[in-house]
Design a protein around this motif. Structure first.
Motif, PDB file in Angstrom:
ATOM      1  N   LYS A  38       0.831  -1.210   0.000  1.00 24.25           N
ATOM      2  CA  LYS A  38       0.000   0.000   0.000  1.00 24.25           C
ATOM      3  C   LYS A  38       0.860   1.253   0.000  1.00 24.25           C
ATOM      4  CE  LYS A  38      -4.437  -1.229   1.827  1.00 24.25           C
ATOM      5  NZ  LYS A  38      -5.415  -1.031   2.874  1.00 24.25           N
ATOM      6  N   ILE A  39       1.963   1.205   0.750  1.00 21.84           N
ATOM      7  CA  ILE A  39       2.860   2.374   0.795  1.00 21.84           C
ATOM      8  C   ILE A  39       3.412   2.644  -0.603  1.00 21.84           C
ATOM      9  CG2 ILE A  39       5.081   3.215   1.678  1.00 21.84           C
ATOM     10  CD1 ILE A  39       4.464   1.649   4.273  1.00 21.84           C
ATOM     11  N   GLU A  40       3.874   1.586  -1.254  1.00 22.62           N
ATOM     12  CA  GLU A  40       4.429   1.736  -2.610  1.00 22.62           C
ATOM     13  C   GLU A  40       3.380   2.285  -3.553  1.00 22.62           C
ATOM     14  OE1 GLU A  40       6.413  -1.464  -4.590  1.00 22.62           O
ATOM     15  OE2 GLU A  40       7.457  -2.021  -2.760  1.00 22.62           O
ATOM     16  N   GLN A  41       2.175   1.747  -3.390  1.00 20.49           N
ATOM     17  CA  GLN A  41       1.085   2.145  -4.268  1.00 20.49           C
ATOM     18  C   GLN A  41       0.779   3.632  -4.111  1.00 20.49           C
ATOM     19  OE1 GLN A  41      -2.261  -0.408  -3.633  1.00 20.49           O
ATOM     20  NE2 GLN A  41      -3.647   1.196  -4.288  1.00 20.49           N
ATOM     21  N   GLY A  42       0.733   4.113  -2.860  1.00 21.88           N
ATOM     22  CA  GLY A  42       0.481   5.527  -2.588  1.00 21.88           C
ATOM     23  C   GLY A  42       1.543   6.391  -3.245  1.00 21.88           C
ATOM     24  N   GLN A  43       2.788   5.935  -3.148  1.00 18.17           N
ATOM     25  CA  GLN A  43       3.881   6.720  -3.744  1.00 18.17           C
ATOM     26  C   GLN A  43       3.761   6.735  -5.266  1.00 18.17           C
ATOM     27  OE1 GLN A  43       7.276   4.792  -2.062  1.00 18.17           O
ATOM     28  NE2 GLN A  43       7.049   5.817  -0.112  1.00 18.17           N
ATOM     29  N   ASN A  44       3.379   5.591  -5.828  1.00 13.37           N
ATOM     30  CA  ASN A  44       3.273   5.528  -7.292  1.00 13.37           C
ATOM     31  C   ASN A  44       2.073   6.309  -7.819  1.00 13.37           C
ATOM     32  OD1 ASN A  44       5.490   3.937  -7.309  1.00 13.37           O
ATOM     33  ND2 ASN A  44       4.369   2.020  -7.381  1.00 13.37           N
ATOM     34  N   PHE A  45       1.039   6.438  -7.002  1.00 14.80           N
ATOM     35  CA  PHE A  45      -0.155   7.166  -7.431  1.00 14.80           C
ATOM     36  C   PHE A  45       0.136   8.655  -7.628  1.00 14.80           C
ATOM     37  CE2 PHE A  45      -4.062   4.563  -5.927  1.00 14.80           C
ATOM     38  CZ  PHE A  45      -3.857   3.706  -6.976  1.00 14.80           C
ATOM     39  N   GLY A  46       1.177   9.184  -7.041  1.00  8.47           N
ATOM     40  CA  GLY A  46       1.470  10.615  -7.191  1.00  8.47           C
ATOM     41  C   GLY A  46       2.190  11.145  -5.982  1.00  8.47           C
ATOM     42  N   PHE A  60      -9.757   5.495  -3.760  1.00  7.05           N
ATOM     43  CA  PHE A  60      -9.410   4.531  -4.809  1.00  7.05           C
ATOM     44  C   PHE A  60      -8.251   3.643  -4.358  1.00  7.05           C
ATOM     45  CE2 PHE A  60      -7.181   3.680  -8.950  1.00  7.05           C
ATOM     46  CZ  PHE A  60      -8.136   2.822  -9.442  1.00  7.05           C
ATOM     47  N   TYR A  61      -7.326   4.250  -3.609  1.00  6.94           N
ATOM     48  CA  TYR A  61      -6.123   3.542  -3.177  1.00  6.94           C
ATOM     49  C   TYR A  61      -6.463   2.387  -2.248  1.00  6.94           C
ATOM     50  CZ  TYR A  61      -3.045   3.806   1.000  1.00  6.94           C
ATOM     51  OH  TYR A  61      -2.358   3.572   2.147  1.00  6.94           O
ATOM     52  N   LYS A  62      -7.548   2.605  -1.462  1.00 11.71           N
ATOM     53  CA  LYS A  62      -7.905   1.539  -0.528  1.00 11.71           C
ATOM     54  C   LYS A  62      -8.508   0.342  -1.248  1.00 11.71           C
ATOM     55  CE  LYS A  62      -8.235   4.302   3.524  1.00 11.71           C
ATOM     56  NZ  LYS A  62      -8.903   4.691   4.716  1.00 11.71           N
ATOM     57  N   THR A  63      -9.115   0.597  -2.405  1.00  8.28           N
ATOM     58  CA  THR A  63      -9.824  -0.498  -3.051  1.00  8.28           C
ATOM     59  C   THR A  63      -9.042  -1.128  -4.202  1.00  8.28           C
ATOM     60  OG1 THR A  63     -10.899   1.151  -4.388  1.00  8.28           O
ATOM     61  CG2 THR A  63     -12.138   0.346  -2.506  1.00  8.28           C
ATOM     62  N   ASN A  83      -3.020  -3.504  -7.947  1.00  6.87           N
ATOM     63  CA  ASN A  83      -1.676  -2.947  -7.965  1.00  6.87           C
ATOM     64  C   ASN A  83      -0.627  -3.952  -7.557  1.00  6.87           C
ATOM     65  OD1 ASN A  83      -0.643  -0.102  -8.370  1.00  6.87           O
ATOM     66  ND2 ASN A  83      -2.811   0.117  -7.866  1.00  6.87           N
ATOM     67  N   ARG A  84      -0.966  -4.789  -6.560  1.00  7.33           N
ATOM     68  CA  ARG A  84       0.010  -5.792  -6.124  1.00  7.33           C
ATOM     69  C   ARG A  84       0.284  -6.761  -7.252  1.00  7.33           C
ATOM     70  NH1 ARG A  84      -0.943  -8.148  -0.205  1.00  7.33           N
ATOM     71  NH2 ARG A  84       1.078  -9.046  -0.631  1.00  7.33           N
ATOM     72  N   ILE A  85      -0.782  -7.170  -7.945  1.00  7.88           N
ATOM     73  CA  ILE A  85      -0.608  -8.101  -9.063  1.00  7.88           C
ATOM     74  C   ILE A  85       0.276  -7.435 -10.114  1.00  7.88           C
ATOM     75  CG2 ILE A  85      -1.794  -9.271 -10.972  1.00  7.88           C
ATOM     76  CD1 ILE A  85      -4.169  -9.664  -9.133  1.00  7.88           C
ATOM     77  N   TYR A  86      -0.021  -6.169 -10.396  1.00  6.59           N
ATOM     78  CA  TYR A  86       0.727  -5.455 -11.427  1.00  6.59           C
ATOM     79  C   TYR A  86       2.209  -5.370 -11.051  1.00  6.59           C
ATOM     80  CZ  TYR A  86       2.306  -1.829 -14.531  1.00  6.59           C
ATOM     81  OH  TYR A  86       3.008  -1.137 -15.464  1.00  6.59           O
TER      82      TYR A  86
END
Ligand code: ADP
Length: 634
Positions: A143-151, A230-233, A238-241
């Protein structure tokens, strides 16, 4: 064709509970303190930059207004000259300072990209080993990585928000100072527009302006709050990606990828992951409709505001309240005030939108370290007389109902060579993990020189052991640095350890010697060593550490029979006066050990020399020995 994989996709559109502004500000403050501790220069240089950057337009506005007043008024030559000089000088100084500090601040900010990862890595390195294995830990990291990648959401963004927050406050303050006189200067009595002097009109005007100023950034924040929901759902997608993206880049997977066409498999999964952003997805629909509309509306409100300000100031100037120069000053100052308030509100909104991301990062950083860290120093003994004892130890892995070890009592005799044997899954590696304190026993205790190992300083205790784990990893750095675990090392000692591990002629043939890189990721002259060579390097690394206990977990699994025989032949030289624990399921390779401990389904069932054990024909060792001897005969 039947589709076995089912991916339901994220549950979109559900808006989670928003964090309150105060709670968000407290989270932001915590992130700010982290950054301050990491590098206070980031903020001191930002503060200096703000001073130059934010005040710069106001100084220009002020002097330009005075110039215009003078041109349209008395038009004195010397005043015009000196005012022009002031404008040029102040603009030059401010532009210079701003440029200097922009560079400095940007360089420091670029370093934040690495530092933000350091926060995560440091936590990973010091957290309980047990926590490292929990799926929840990995979900938080994803989730941390995802938040960073989102912007750049999360801790990184909070560093930027300091500039936005402080910048907008300075901007507001400067603008207020410049436009106070707009409201105090009156239209001469009797003029048809003198109604504009009335306090009630001023109140209505101020309310309207404040309303519009607030509305514009709120609309943008409303649109942007999409990201936090959106990030929560969309974590799963994202993990799969991320997994498949990395899989393709990992060199040691490249062979499997080609032979089993894992790229096709990955593409199939990626189809599901990418749907989070694909045309027609929830994200796509949102930004085309609702999100886009919020942004458009915000722009309209902001332009309307500027229009009203121009109208009011021009009417007052036309009615004779002030001159043309002041008109320019007020228009610019109010526009700047509005921009300052907008950016303050936008920043507060963004702090609020960032709160869920910070919450995730802090839940990760706050994962409790439950393992008792101990405080006693480990006795430094030159005679290496370290005595370890397992006293009725039982152990269950966290979350597991079955015991991996049951009532194990065992004493390591100083300087002895102990073999631990047993079938796969019998608990051999688990015993080593407990010995190295990667886990604490569920029941019973382990003692070092008569004291429970929990009481020793954790890091110091682990220095007593050199372990070659089955799944060791050697990073793609130089050979010598790998063996020594440091870039500054004793080259003669590193060479000796590699030679003792059986790499003597091989080492002489390496063109770059100890500087040879393991693998070619960082150096085109690096060498992709074979599994057996890597295993020997790992043994050399354990020897270099020169700890009193040397533990080898299946150290010869990747070696050919000749290399294996060489290792056994030189085992005594390798181990010297250390206590050696040697794990293997190949019984023939354990005969040279003084004592053999036999594990079966988590229990220590036998212990003795090879001769003693093989003579007990009803024992587990005998059965294993027979089975393996038969295998070798056939
Ligand atoms: P060996 O080294 O003798 O092959 P292990 O000590 O690795 O056996 O494993 C002993 C038992 O503990 C096995 O049943 C294994 O499945 C279980 N086990 C090992 N690691 C874990 C873990 N991290 N979590 C849960 N169970 C584990």
């Amino acid at each position: 064709m039947k589709q076995h994989h089912r991916h339901t996709g994220p549950t979109l559109g559900k808006k989670p509970k928003e964090s309150g502004l105060l709670a968000s500000l407290l989270l932001w403050r915590r992130a700010f303190c982290l950054w301050w501790k990491a590098d206070p220069r980031l903020f001191t240089s930002t503060a200096a930059l703000l001073l130059f950057q934010t005040l710069s337009p106001y100084v220009t506005i002020y002097f330009t207004a005075r110039l215009l007043n003078e041109i349209t008024g008395a038009c004195r030559r010397e005043v015009l000259f000196s005012l022009t000089g002031y404008v040029l000088l102040s603009t030059a100084v401010l532009a210079l300072g701003s440029a200097l500090f922009t560079r400095r601040r940007n360089t420091l900010y670029a370093a934040c990209w690495q530092k933000k990862d350091q926060f995560v890595i440091q936590k990973l390195l010091q957290m309980d080993f047990e926590a490292l294995e929990q799926p929840h830990t990995h979900e938080l990291i994803a989730k941390i990585e995802q938040g960073q990648n989102f912007g750049g959401w999360g801790i990184l963004r909070s560093a930027n928000q300091f500039q936005d927050l402080a910048g907008s406050l300075v901007q507001i303050l400067g603008a207020i100072i410049l436009c106070i006189t707009l409201f105090t200067r009156k239209i001469p009595a009797g003029h048809s527009l003198s109604l504009l002097n009335h306090p009630l009109f001023l109140l209505v005007l101020a309310t309207g302006l404040v309303g519009m100023t607030i509305l514009s950034p709120r609309l943008i924040n409303r649109a942007d709050s999409f990201w936090s929901s959106f990030y929560k759902t969309s974590t799963q997608g994202n993990r799969i990606y991320m997994f498949h993206f990395r899989t393709g880049m990992e060199q040691d997977r490249a062979m499997d990828m080609r032979i089993y066409r894992q790229d096709l498999l990955a593409r199939n999964y990626l189809g599901y992951a990418a749907c989070d952003f694909a045309p027609g997805s929830y994200a796509d629909r949102y930004w085309h409709r609702k999100g886009g509309a919020y942004y458009a509306l915000s722009a309209v409100v902001s332009r309307l505001f500027t229009g009203f300000v121009y109208m009011y100031v021009c009417m007052k100037a036309w009615a004779g309240a002030f001159g043309i120069g002041d008109l320019a000053q007020y228009v610019s100052a109010i526009t700047a005030l509005s921009a300052g308030v907008s950016s303050l509100l936008y920043c507060l909104g963004s702090i609020r939108n960032n709160a869920p991301f910070l919450q995730t990062e802090f839940s990760f950083l706050d994962i409790p370290d439950r393992m008792y860290q101990g405080s006693i120093c480990v006795e430094k003994r030159t005679d290496r007389k370290y005595d370890v004892e397992f006293r009725d130890v039982s152990f269950r892995y966290p979350g597991s109902k079955t015991y991996a070890l049951r009532h194990v009592s065992l004493r390591f005799q100083i300087g002895e060579r102990l073999a631990v044997v047993g079938e796969n899954g019998s608990g051999k590696t688990t015993m080593i993990k407990l010995l190295c304190r990667l886990y604490d026993p569920t029941e019973g205790e382990i003692l070092l020189n008569g004291i429970n190992i929990r009481k020793y300083d954790y890091r110091e205790y682990q220095q007593v052991f050199s372990v070659v784990f089955q799944d060791f990893r050697l990073p793609a750095y130089g050979l010598g640095a790998n063996v020594a675990g440091s870039t500054h090392y004793n080259a003669a000692k590193a060479r000796r350890c590699l030679e003792d591990a059986g790499l003597s002629p091989w080492l002489a043939g390496l063109p770059d010697g100890l500087d040879t890189c393991i693998g070619r990721e960082f150096d085109e002259n690096g060498i992709a060593f074979s599994g057996g060579e890597l295993q020997k390097i790992a043994i050399a690394r354990a020897l270099y550490k020169d700890a009193p206990f040397l533990i080898l977990d299946e150290p010869t699994a990747a070696l050919d029979p000749v290399a294996e025989a060489q290792i056994y032949a030189s085992f005594n030289t390798l181990v010297q006066d250390k206590t050696a624990v040697y794990i293997s399921h190949r019984l023939s390779s354990c005969r040279f050990c003084d004592r053999i401990a036999v594990f079966d389904r988590g229990t220590l069932v036998q212990c003795g020399s090879h001769q003693e054990l093989v003579s007990q024909t009803d024992g587990k060792y005998y059965a294993l020995w027979q089975a393996q001897a038969q295998y070798y005969q056939t």
